[in-house]
Design a protein around this motif. Structure first.
Motif, short mmCIF file in Angstrom:
data_model
loop_
_atom_site.label_atom_id
_atom_site.label_comp_id
_atom_site.label_asym_id
_atom_site.label_seq_id
_atom_site.Cartn_x
_atom_site.Cartn_y
_atom_site.Cartn_z
N LYS A 9 37.73 35.37 44.69
CA LYS A 9 38.28 35.15 43.35
C LYS A 9 37.57 33.96 42.72
O LYS A 9 37.19 33.02 43.42
CB LYS A 9 39.78 34.89 43.43
N GLU A 10 37.42 34.00 41.42
CA GLU A 10 36.68 32.94 40.71
C GLU A 10 37.23 31.54 40.97
O GLU A 10 36.48 30.59 41.08
CB GLU A 10 36.67 33.22 39.21
N ASN A 11 38.55 31.42 41.09
CA ASN A 11 39.15 30.09 41.28
C ASN A 11 39.03 29.58 42.72
O ASN A 11 39.36 28.45 42.99
CB ASN A 11 40.61 30.08 40.83
N GLU A 12 38.55 30.41 43.64
CA GLU A 12 38.37 29.99 45.03
C GLU A 12 37.03 29.29 45.26
O GLU A 12 36.85 28.62 46.27
CB GLU A 12 38.48 31.19 45.97
#
Length: 66
Positions: free
Chosen positions: A39-42
């Protein structure tokens, strides 16, 4: 400090040259397709090269040996 560290990456991929080749190809694919393994926020990094290095670090990229 660079994340992930080069030492950890070289334990997964034996050669610096192979690491550069894999990461540059993956970063290029990310920019073209906008497909990510996590995921982009990871991701800690904002740039495609850093994201590709993180994917190698987490064993999300498999290397096929001939």
């Amino acid at each position: 400090m660079i994340h992930p560290s080069i030492d950890k990456l070289l334990n997964k991929i034996g050669s610096k040259y192979l690491l550069v080749n894999i990461v540059s190809n993956r970063a290029k694919k990310m920019q073209e397709t906008e497909h990510y393994q996590m995921k982009e926020n990871e991701y800690k990094s904002k740039k495609a090269i850093g994201k590709a290095l993180e994917e190698v670090s987490k064993d999300l990229i498999k290397i096929k040996e001939d």
